[in-house]
Design an enzyme around this catalytic site. Structure first.
Site, PDB file in Angstrom:
ATOM      1  N   GLU A  19      68.357  39.127  -9.885  1.00 53.59           N
ATOM      2  CA  GLU A  19      68.952  39.039 -11.227  1.00 53.59           C
ATOM      3  C   GLU A  19      70.058  37.984 -11.244  1.00 53.59           C
ATOM      4  O   GLU A  19      70.436  37.461 -10.208  1.00 53.59           O
ATOM      5  CB  GLU A  19      69.596  40.389 -11.604  1.00 53.59           C
ATOM      6  N   ARG A 102      75.504  52.186 -14.439  1.00 55.09           N
ATOM      7  CA  ARG A 102      75.904  51.076 -13.582  1.00 55.09           C
ATOM      8  C   ARG A 102      75.940  49.814 -14.428  1.00 55.09           C
ATOM      9  O   ARG A 102      75.337  49.750 -15.497  1.00 55.09           O
ATOM     10  CB  ARG A 102      74.942  50.887 -12.415  1.00 55.09           C
ATOM     11  N   ASN A 104      75.009  46.038 -15.468  1.00 51.13           N
ATOM     12  CA  ASN A 104      73.778  45.251 -15.469  1.00 51.13           C
ATOM     13  C   ASN A 104      74.160  43.809 -15.801  1.00 51.13           C
ATOM     14  O   ASN A 104      75.173  43.327 -15.324  1.00 51.13           O
ATOM     15  CB  ASN A 104      72.787  45.887 -16.453  1.00 51.13           C
ATOM     16  N   ASN A 150      71.288  43.750 -21.484  1.00 49.28           N
ATOM     17  CA  ASN A 150      70.658  42.661 -20.741  1.00 49.28           C
ATOM     18  C   ASN A 150      71.098  41.290 -21.233  1.00 49.28           C
ATOM     19  O   ASN A 150      72.289  41.035 -21.316  1.00 49.28           O
ATOM     20  CB  ASN A 150      69.136  42.857 -20.716  1.00 49.28           C
ATOM     21  N   ASP A 200      64.304  40.845 -21.017  1.00 52.27           N
ATOM     22  CA  ASP A 200      65.314  41.153 -19.993  1.00 52.27           C
ATOM     23  C   ASP A 200      66.432  40.122 -20.068  1.00 52.27           C
ATOM     24  O   ASP A 200      67.107  40.029 -21.086  1.00 52.27           O
ATOM     25  CB  ASP A 200      64.598  41.206 -18.626  1.00 52.27           C
TER      26      ASP A 200
HETATM   27 CA    CA Z   1      68.346  42.371 -16.350  1.00 50.66          CA
END
Ligand code: CA
Length: 300
Positions: A19, A102, A104, A150, A200
Site C-alpha cells: 500500500e 486501524r 489505513n 481509502n 481502493d
Molecule cells: Ca487501501
C-alpha cells in the site's frame, strides 16, 4: 493488454498487503508499505537497492516530510519516523478509545498537512474516520462514519478534495479550502460499477484525472471527475490492486501496489506476482509530485 504498457515488477519481493506508494523525486526512491507485515519498503531506482524497515505495529500509510524523514499513520496513531536512525516518535493517537480500528490510507495535502483515515479491522460497521494531522501536530476529524477510508487526492488547482470510502463504490468530491483544510459541499463524482471491483487507493494526474486502484479488479482505472466518465484502464496480472502513484524522472511511470492477503493456494498459483510492486514505465500520462509534510503552499 496494450504491450507498450506492460507492467513490470520493481523487485521480486511480494507483500501481504502492499500500500501507500510514494515517489521521492529528490533521491529517486519509491517507498511503499506492507500494512500487515509492519514494514516500510524503499527501492532506489539509482542503485537498484531494496531496503526494508520493520516496525512493531501495523503501518497504514506514509508520506515524506521536508527533511527526508517520514510521517506515518501507524496502528497506534500518527508518528514521525527516521529510517536512517530507526527512531520512531509517536505523535498522537486519535483512536486510542477505538480498539477495533486501524489506520489505513493517508497522504499530504498541498499545504503540507497529513490526512489519514481509519477502518475497522473486522466487521462492516462504519466506525472509521478521516483525520488531518496539521503542521503544529494537532489532529482533527474531517469525516466521520467511514467504512474503509481509502484513496485521497487534491485537484491540481488545490480547490477540490477527492475521497474514496471503499464500500460506497464512489469517489466523493468536496470543496477544499487550502488555507484552513476545511472541506464542504460533498457530492459524488464517480461511481464504480460493482462488477469492476472495489475502489481502493487513488492518485491524480497533471490533467486532473483520477487513477483508481481496483481491489479484486485486476486493474487501475483512469476516470474523469468532471463528468464521471471512464477514460482508460490498465490490466495487471494480479487481482488485489491497492494503490498507485506516479514517479520516475519525468513523472510518467506509474507505480502500483498489490496484495496477496486472503488469496487461496489455488489463486496464488494463478497469480504468483500477487503482492508485488509494479511499474508501468512511460504510461502515457504524467503525475504530480507528492506533497510533503510541513511544506509551504506552492503557488500554481
Ligand atoms: Ca487501501
Amino acid at each position: 493488454m496494450d504491450s507498450k504498457r506492460k507492467p513490470e515488477v520493481v523487485t521480486e519481493h511480494t507483500c501481504l498487503l502492499g500500500e501507500s506508494p510514494v515517489w521521492n523525486a529528490s533521491n529517486k526512491k519509491i517507498l511503499w508499505v506492507d500494512i500487515l507485515q509492519c514494514e516500510i519498503h524503499q527501492y532506489s531506482i539509482l542503485y537498484n537497492k531494496h531496503i526494508v524497515f520493520r516496525l512493531d505495529q501495523m503501518v497504514g500509510a506514509i508520506a515524506l516530510n521536508e527533511s527526508e524523514g517520514i510521517i506515518a499513520a501507524l496502528q497506534n496513531g500518527f508518528a514521525k519516523i527516521n529510517i536512517e536512525t530507526g527512531a520512531v516518535e509517536m505523535i498522537h493517537n486519535p483512536e486510542a478509545h477505538i480498539i477495533n480500528n486501524r489506520f489505513n490510507d493517508g497522504k499530504c495535502d498541498p499545504a503540507g498537512r497529513f490526512w489519514a483515515g481509519s477502518m475497522p479491522v473486522s466487521g462492516n460497521d462504519y466506525s472509521g474516520n478521516l483525520y488531518v494531522l496539521d503542521k503544529d501536530l494537532s489532529v482533527s476529524v474531517k469525516i466521520k462514519e467511514v467504512g474503509c477510508s481509502n484513496g485521497l487526492s487534491w485537484s491540481p488547482d488545490n480547490k477540490t478534495f477527492y475521497y474514496i470510502d471503499t464500500p460506497t463504490l464512489q469517489v466523493a468530491a468536496y470543496d477544499y479550502d487550502i488555507t484552513n483544510a476545511s472541506i464542504s459541499n460533498r457530492r459524488v463524482v464517480i461511481e464504480i460499477p460493482e462488477v469492476e471491483g472495489f475502489p481502493d487507493g487513488m492518485t491524480i494526474d497533471s490533467e486532473g484525472m483520477l487513477w483508481i486502484a481496483i481491489w479484486n479488479g485486476w486493474k487501475v482505472m483512469r476516470w474523469n471527475p468532471y463528468n464521471g466518465q471512464l477514460l482508460d484502464s490498465i490490466s495487471l496480472p494480479v487481482s488485489k490492486i491497492t494503490s498507485c502513484t506516479f514517479g520516475g524522472d519525468t513523472m510518467e511511470d506509474l507505480y502500483i501496489t498489490s496484495a496477496k492477503t486472503g488469496l487461496s493456494e489455488k489463486e496464488l498459483k494463478q497469480q504468483p506476482l500477487a503482492g508485488s510492486l509494479f511499474v508501468i514505465k512511460k504510461c502515457g500520462y504524467k503525475g504530480l509530485n507528492a506533497f510533503r509534510f510541513g511544506q509551504e503552499i506552492k503557488k500554481n
